[in-house]
Design a protein around this motif. Structure first.
Motif, short mmCIF file in Angstrom:
data_model
loop_
_atom_site.label_atom_id
_atom_site.label_comp_id
_atom_site.label_asym_id
_atom_site.label_seq_id
_atom_site.Cartn_x
_atom_site.Cartn_y
_atom_site.Cartn_z
N ALA A 23 43.84 35.46 44.98
CA ALA A 23 44.75 36.44 45.58
C ALA A 23 45.72 35.43 46.03
CB ALA A 23 44.23 37.12 46.53
N ARG A 40 50.86 42.45 40.19
CA ARG A 40 49.72 43.30 39.76
C ARG A 40 48.50 42.70 40.13
NH1 ARG A 40 53.10 44.72 35.72
NH2 ARG A 40 52.27 43.47 34.33
N ALA A 43 48.03 42.23 43.96
CA ALA A 43 47.54 43.51 44.41
C ALA A 43 46.17 44.06 44.13
CB ALA A 43 48.48 44.66 43.94
N ASP A 44 45.59 43.68 42.84
CA ASP A 44 44.30 44.27 42.59
C ASP A 44 43.28 43.45 43.46
OD1 ASP A 44 42.08 45.32 40.55
OD2 ASP A 44 41.88 43.23 40.20
N LEU A 46 43.85 41.70 46.24
CA LEU A 46 43.70 41.88 47.69
C LEU A 46 43.16 43.44 47.93
CD1 LEU A 46 47.38 40.84 48.28
CD2 LEU A 46 45.35 39.86 49.40
N ALA A 47 43.25 44.44 47.21
CA ALA A 47 42.83 45.64 47.32
C ALA A 47 41.19 45.50 47.14
CB ALA A 47 42.97 46.36 46.09
N CYS A 63 44.87 43.13 54.00
CA CYS A 63 44.72 43.11 52.70
C CYS A 63 45.42 44.26 52.01
CB CYS A 63 43.35 42.56 52.08
SG CYS A 63 42.92 41.00 52.46
N ASP A 64 45.05 45.33 52.53
CA ASP A 64 45.19 46.76 51.99
C ASP A 64 46.89 46.75 52.04
OD1 ASP A 64 44.94 49.38 50.82
OD2 ASP A 64 45.36 49.90 52.93
N SER A 67 48.27 44.49 49.49
CA SER A 67 48.13 44.99 48.10
C SER A 67 49.19 46.20 47.96
CB SER A 67 46.71 45.45 48.19
OG SER A 67 46.59 46.11 46.82
N GLN A 68 49.18 47.13 48.84
CA GLN A 68 50.30 48.17 48.45
C GLN A 68 51.82 47.59 48.50
OE1 GLN A 68 49.88 51.04 51.93
NE2 GLN A 68 47.66 51.16 51.11
N GLU A 71 52.39 46.01 45.18
CA GLU A 71 52.47 47.35 44.27
C GLU A 71 53.71 47.95 44.13
OE1 GLU A 71 49.23 49.94 45.03
OE2 GLU A 71 47.81 48.55 44.11
#
Length: 83
Positions: A23, A40, A43-44, A46-47, A63-64, A67-68, A71
């Protein structure tokens, strides 16, 4: 306990370290180049970290959020390259 060669449990320290390293690497790559693929991928990753119940709640939320944001940047092209 059965041993499976080459596979680690989903919550192993090595797997967690690999997720964090991946990440961070992708976030840095995106920051340096603006590469949408890096955004991308970061973000993946971190999600995936945000979904780990063994992480602290505040860390999962960060992290969320990250990620957002990545994105959104990837979709909106808001990133500005720094020299």
């Amino acid at each position: 306990m059965a041993h499976v060669t080459g596979l680690l449990p989903a919550s192993s320290p090595r797997t967690d370290a690999s997720l964090w390293a991946g990440a961070l690497s992708q976030v840095l790559s995106y920051g340096e180049t603006g590469c949408p693929h890096s955004a991308r991928r970061a973000a993946d990753l971190l999600a995936r970290l945000a979904d780990k119940p063994d992480l602290d709640r505040e860390l999962r939320e960060l992290c969320d959020r990250a990620s957002q944001r990545l994105e959104q940047d990837d979709q909106g092209g808001r990133h500005v390259l720094h020299p």
